[in-house]
Each structure stands twice: as structure tokens, then as C-alpha cells.
Design an enzyme around this catalytic site. Structure first.
Site, PDB file in Angstrom:
ATOM      1  NE  ARG B 223      -2.045   1.260   3.820  1.00 46.45           N
ATOM      2  CZ  ARG B 223      -1.853   2.292   4.654  1.00 46.45           C
ATOM      3  NH1 ARG B 223      -0.793   2.322   5.437  1.00 46.45           N
ATOM      4  NH2 ARG B 223      -2.705   3.281   4.719  1.00 46.45           N
ATOM      5  CD  GLU B 265       5.838   6.047   5.538  1.00 44.33           C
ATOM      6  OE1 GLU B 265       6.457   6.692   6.395  1.00 44.33           O
ATOM      7  OE2 GLU B 265       4.858   5.305   5.794  1.00 44.33           O
ATOM      8  CE1 TYR B 316      -0.398  10.379  13.738  1.00 45.47           C
ATOM      9  CE2 TYR B 316      -0.912   9.960  11.435  1.00 45.47           C
ATOM     10  CZ  TYR B 316      -0.315   9.575  12.619  1.00 45.47           C
ATOM     11  OH  TYR B 316       0.355   8.391  12.670  1.00 45.47           O
ATOM     12  CE  LYS B 317      -1.854  11.755   6.161  1.00 44.41           C
ATOM     13  NZ  LYS B 317      -0.972  10.569   6.077  1.00 44.41           N
TER      14      LYS B 317
END
Lengths: 321, 348
Positions: B223, B265, B316-317
Site C-alpha cells: 500500500r 511511503e 497529525y501529518k
């Protein structure tokens, strides 16, 4: 993802009767080459073309996991069963090509254990054979207690006693020998993990005794594959694929779905792994839940079924497949 | 050799840069004009020649410099690489997985010669030619996991599987998006994901864990995940937050195209055969906004995604303060025209 695991094309290299009930089969890769490595406790699902019926049975790999040249399994003949073991015993010959799954491990060693205490009953010996190979290679600390009906039906008992002197203890039912579980569990060093594979009664006994004696739940491991029970035929409506499927008396619901061309996931085909869990959209009747996966609450709730082993009796059953 | 390796840095003077080849094959993570969590797993099968999905372990122009950066980070903080005692076998599994894959898929760069358990490993880009005994730690200069992950791009979390859960019991983590192996070591799947907002209520982790527990040998999955990073900094660790956190304050309209990077990622998941553990490689790809907007579709889409992202995700990021500036800068590349489905550029 599609059902099951990646497949391996193999050729039967050896069929060897071990005693009156058990026959050993050795598979090599068709056309040569290595088979995948595996971990002790893994099983493979063997596909059997039995006339019109495709049977898929899971068998523990018992050979040395480091030996990539061949896999071996041992099959106990079950004359009351649905025919998979009988097929293996009577139809499978040396040189035959078969399809088996990549190894799957639902009974793996806890490698943190300071000691591995293995309790086997009957044909439940097979996963431990691969685990003992693995542990002896890694210098792991293990001990086997193996209950058999009689000396002549003690599959591999003599070989194991010779291979691992001092580590193997055999108990013969016909000589009234029994594992003294309370004493055994009371005398284990801290950090021991217990593994049990055998008949349902033995597995329940080990879990219950260990719990009574205060063993942590995480330190007691078991594996029991159920054979799907036979039962009255029933009909299922599959809402997603829009198909009506008939489940025969000696057929599992999962097998009926597969025969109807419905892509249903699975791994163990024995009610243990949870992979085939299927949502129930509607029903009018009674579920016969035989799996170890669903909680009692879920079984009572009528929203889920494990088609590999469980059945249904009643008017209508609608599944999300 | 087929790949021209860059000589570049991921700290200090930040000389990292992507070639046109690297830009074109960048794993842009948004398949539509909005973003929300999903388990979004697919089989890790070879896909689209030239893309980062072609090989089991992608090797690109940043390889040699990334491995130098890893060695530098480890020299400053050895706890970035840890393996609990029961995970050594999983480390050997990883050695085998990576060596076999790289030797087969990049025969001009890597060679593996086996004579029983005596293995010779040749890594041409890093100038390594070692002979060792498989499963004998004393024949390698490091533990098996450390040895091979010092030679493989991406972070590695090696997860033990027991009690119907996954446990972060080993890893090599030097290129992380603000999480710490030293903090998470020994935690289970729910414990190490505790800080993630929203996903718990959505039931994402229960489903994701069930999926991961059932990943089988020979059937890896993958993913994409993403975040934002100022400067092409691989090591955005909590341990070094005092060094990189302040960089977020210097962003201006003039330098944003150069300094702001989209960080993607490529996460893959493999069952390891001997140990029955799961390895979770997390490969980081960086691209500056200036390079990203060279692909018009990506520029339009990124503008829309960042503009419409829920507050808690932007927080959050870690880019909530810079979001207005990012949206304003990106808007100049968004004429409102539609974008095609999927992640790939339109021009092929």
C-alpha cells in the site's frame, strides 16, 4: 485477493504405509527445483480430484523445514470421514501429479519460549515433527509427551525416541499409561510454552488444566483441524453472486460455494483460522456452528457463519457472497 | 550499470535531487481528488515496468547515498536498529528474501552464490563481496537483519506474530515519518497505532490486522502512505525533532517549491517462512513541490487533496500551520480542469 494461498505443482515421490491406519506421502516439485522453506507447525492444503468432486484437506508438514527438496505429510485413514483420507490412502500413487498450497502456519512456535513442552495425541504428532527438526537445528529446548493407542499404532514413536534421546516420552493407552499433566505442568521452568495437538478432548483437557494451574493463556497453544461434519442437505442464496447453491449431505458449505464458482476465501478449511468468515444477510432456521473461530455471542447472533465446517437447517439462508 | 547513482545528502546542505527519470516514476499516492484513510492493500506483484512497483525491492538512483545516510544516523544513534533475541531467525529470513530477490531482479548489481549454507553475496554499488554461513551469526559483521538492511533502502519493521496479534520486536528505522522504534519496540499492533486519529473509530485497524495476520508465504501485499516534509530529510525521527521541527517555520512563498516535499511511503508486507514473522518494509520517496508540479495532473490533484483534507489529518501529518501557504502556492497550477482516475501521469 482470491481464495486460499499460492499453489505448488508437486509429484508424489513416495507413498509409504506406516502402520494399519497411517500412510506417509512425500511430494517433490514437479519438474524439479526447491519447494518454499516453512516453519514448524505449518500445514499445506492438498487438492484431490475425486471424480467430479474436488476435495481440499489440510495436513501438517512433518518433514525438516530446512529440507527444500521435499515435503512429507502423514494421513490417518478415517473410514467414517467424508472421503479425503480414503482418497489419499487408495487413489494416490507414486508418480502422480498433485496440487498443494504454499505452507501456512497457524500453529507456530513462540520463539520467546525458554522451553517448548509438546503434548501430542495420535496423528497430532505430525506438526511437532517439523517443530522438533527446527528446534534441534537452532539448539532450542524441547520435550515431547506423546500419547498413542498401542505400540503398533504409535506413529513414529520409535523413530522419535531414537532421534531425540531423553526428550521423548511415549504413553500407551492399552497399557493404561497416561500423561500426568498436573505433575508435568507443575515442574516446568519459568518461560515454558505448552503446545497441544490431538483429539478435541485432549486439547480441552490441556487448556483447562493449564488455566486451573494459573498458566498464562498466551503460553498454551493448540491446533485442531476439524473435518467438516456431514448433515442434512440445505439451500443457500448467495446475494452478491446472485446464485442459489445446494449443499449436499457430505459436502461442506464452502465446498458447495466453490463448486458453484463463487470465490470464497479460506486457509485452514477446519474452523480455526477465521479466513472464510461470511456475513449472513438473512435466515429462517437454525445454524449448526462447529468452528472454533466465532465467539459464543457471535454464534448466537445469527450474523456470521464459517462455511468450512458449519451448516444450516431451515427454510432460507442468505449469505453475503 | 543501468542506474546512475547520485552523490547527494539528506541533511545539512541537502543536495538530494530527483532526475527526470525519478520524477516520472515517483509513486504519487492519490488516485482521486480527495483523500481519506483506507486499508488500500493490493497484492505486491510486479506491475508497470520502470515503476517502483516493478521489483520486489526497488533500487533507484538514491541507493548509495541513502545507505550512507543510514550509516551516519546509526553511528549517532545505534538504537535505530534493534532486534529482540527471539527475532534472529526472522533476520535470516529477511537476508534470504532480499538477497534472492535482488540477485534475481538486478543481476547487474547484485549476485548471490550458494554452496549449501555457504553463501557469497556481491553488492556492486556498495562494493561489498562477503562470504558467510547462512544461519550462523558469527560469520557476519552485524546481526543478519542489520547486515542486510544496511544495504537496502527503506525502513524495516519485523513483526512477530503470536496471540492473534503482531508485535514490533525488531526493526531498522532511520528514514521514518516521526515514529520511534526505540519507543515502539515490543508493542503490539494496536499499541503502536494508538496515536493515529480517526482510524480507530473507523475500524480500520481491526480490519488491517486481520488482513496482515493472514498474509501468506509467496503472496506479499503493498500500500502507499504519505505525509509532508520540509527539506529532503529522510531522518524525521522524534529523537531529532529538535533539529528538523524548526525547519517547518521558515517556509515562504519564495522557497516553498524548493523546500516543501511530498513524502510517500511504499509499504510492503511479506510473510517470512522460517520464523512465521511478518516483515514490513517502509520505503520512503521524496519529491519537491517544484518537481511534482512538472506533472500537471499531480499539481492539480495535490492542490485539491491538501485544500480539502480534514483538519485532524493535516494536524497529525504535521503540516496544519503551513497548509494555507501550500494551498495558495499549489492553486496557481490548478485551472480547475478535471483529472483522470488513477495515480499515473496523463502523458503516456
Amino acid at each position: 485477493m482470491s481464495a486460499g494461498t499460492a499453489k505448488l505443482n508437486v509429484t508424489v515421490a513416495e507413498v509409504k504405509p506406516v502402520n494399519d491406519l497411517v500412510t506417509r506421502f512425500k511430494f517433490v516439485r514437479t519438474g524439479g527445483g526447491d519447494l518454499p522453506t516453512f516453519s514448524g507447525g505449518a500445514h499445506t492444503v492438498v487438492e484431490m480430484q475425486d471424480g467430479d468432486i474436488t476435495r481440499l484437506n489440510a495436513y501438517s508438514l512433518m518433514s525438516n523445514p530446512a529440507d527444500r527438496g521435499a515435503y512429507t505429510i502423514s494421513v490417518r485413514r478415517d473410514d467414517q470421514g467424508r472421503g479425503g483420507s480414503r482418497f489419499m490412502h487408495t487413489k494416490v500413487k507414486e508418480g502422480m501429479e498433485m496440487v498443494i498450497s504454499n505452507p501456512v502456519n497457524l500453529f507456530s512456535l513462540d520463539l520467546r519460549a525458554k522451553k517448548h513442552l509438546m503434548l501430542a495425541g495420535g496423528i497430532g504428532i505430525t506438526p511437532f515433527m517439523a517443530q522438533m527438526h527446527q528446534l534441534s537445528m537452532m539448539g532450542g529446548h524441547f520435550e515431547l509427551h506423546y500419547a498413542v493407542r498401542t505400540a503398533s499404532l504409535g506413529t513414529y514413536a520409535r523413530e522419535l525416541s531414537e532421534r531425540y534421546p531423553g526428550k521423548v516420552h511415549i504413553y500407551h493407552d492399552d497399557q493404561n499409561e497416561a500423561i500426568d499433566l498436573n505433575t508435568l505442568l507443575a515442574n516446568q521452568p519459568l518461560g515454558t510454552h505448552v503446545y497441544v495437538c490431538g483429539p478435541k478432548g485432549m486439547i480441552n483437557w490441556v487448556h483447562a488444566t493449564a488455566e486451573e494451574m494459573g498458566w498464562p493463556r498466551e503460553a498454551v497453544h493448540s491446533e485442531e483441524f476439524l473435518a467438516p461434519a456431514s448433515g442434512k442437505p440445505f439451500e443457500v442464496k448467495c446475494a452478491v453472486s446472485n446464485k442459489i447453491v445446494q449443499v449436499g449431505e457430505h459436502q461442506s458449505l464452502l465446498e458447495a460455494l466453490e463448486a458453484a464458482g463463487i470465490d470464497a476465501p479460506y486457509l485452514c478449511r477446519g474452523g480455526a483460522c477465521g479466513q472464510c468468515e461470511t456475513n449472513v444477510i438473512g435466515y429462517d432456521g437454525k445454524f449448526l456452528h462447529y468452528d472454533h473461530w466465532l465467539t459464543d455471542e457471535q454464534k448466537a447472533g445469527g450474523k456470521h457463519i464459517m462455511p468450512c465446517v458449519s451448516r444450516f437447517e431451515g427454510k432460507t439462508l442468505v449469505l453475503d457472497r | 550499470m543501468t542506474i546512475q547513482f547520485n552523490d547527494e545528502t539528506f541533511y545539512g546542505d541537502f543536495t538530494f535531487k530527483n532526475s527526470d527519470w525519478a520524477i516520472k516514476r515517483f509513486p504519487f499516492p492519490f488516485h482521486e481528488d480527495s483523500y481519506m484513510y483506507s486499508v488500500n492493500m493490493e497484492p505486491h506483484k510486479s506491475y508497470r515496468p520502470g515503476s517502483v512497483f516493478e521489483r520486489t525491492f526497488d533500487v533507484d538512483e538514491h541507493y548509495v547515498s541513502e545507505m550512507k545516510d543510514r550509516a551516519r544516523v546509526l553511528a549517532n544513534d545505534p538504537l535505530r536498529c534493534q532486534s529482540l533475541p527471539h527475532m534472529t531467525l526472522a533476520g535470516w529470513d529477511l537476508v534470504e528474501l532480499i538477497m534472492e530477490a535482488k540477485a534475481a531482479e538486478y543481476p547487474d548489481l547484485f549476485e548471490l552464490h550458494k554452496d549449501g549454507n555457504r553463501w557469497r553475496w556481491v553488492n556492486k554499488p556498495l562494493g561489498i563481496d562477503d562470504t558467510f554461513t547462512f544461519l550462523d551469526e558469527s560469520t557476519l559483521p552485524y546481526g543478519p537483519m542489520e547486515y542486510i538492511t544496511r544495504q537496502t533502502q527503506g525502513d524495516f519493521a519485523v513483526l512477530d506474530q503470536r496471540d492473534d496479534n503482531l508485535w514490533m520486536d525488531a526493526g531498522m528505522v532511520t528514514t521514518q515519518a516521526d515514529w520511534s522504534l526505540d519507543f515502539d519496540i515490543g508493542m503490539n499492533f494496536f499499541e503502536w497505532h494508538a496515536p493515529v486519529p480517526k482510524a480507530h473509530e473507523m475500524g480500520i485497524f481491526v480490519r488491517a490486522l486481520k488482513f496482515l495476520l493472514n498474509i501468506q508465504q509467496g503472496q506479499p501485499a503493498r500500500r502507499l502512505n504519505w505525509t509532508m516534509t520540509i527539506n529532503p530529510l529522510l531522518d524525521t525521527s522524534p529523537e531529532n525533532y529538535h533539529k528538523w521541527g524548526v525547519m517547518k517555520q521558515g517556509l515562504t512563498r519564495e522557497n516553498i517549491g524548493d523546500k516543501q516535499h511530498l513524502r510517500v511511503e511504499l509499504q510492503t508486507f511479506f510473510r517470512l517462512p522460517r520464523s512465521n514473522a511478518l516483515v514490513f518494509p517502509i520505503r520512503c520517496y521524496l519529491i519537491s513541490f517544484n518537481d511534482l508540479v512538472k506533472v500537471p495532473k499531480w499539481a492539480r490533484r495535490l492542490h485539491r487533496v491538501i485544500r480539502d483534507l480534514p483538519e485532524e489529518l493535516a494536524a497529525y501529518k504535521g503540516f496544519i500551520d503551513n497548509r494555507p501557504l501550500m494551498v495558495e502556492w499549489l492553486s496557481q497550477f490548478d485551472d480547475g480542469s478535471p483529472t483522470s482516475d488513477g495515480i499515473w501521469p496523463d502523458d503516456d
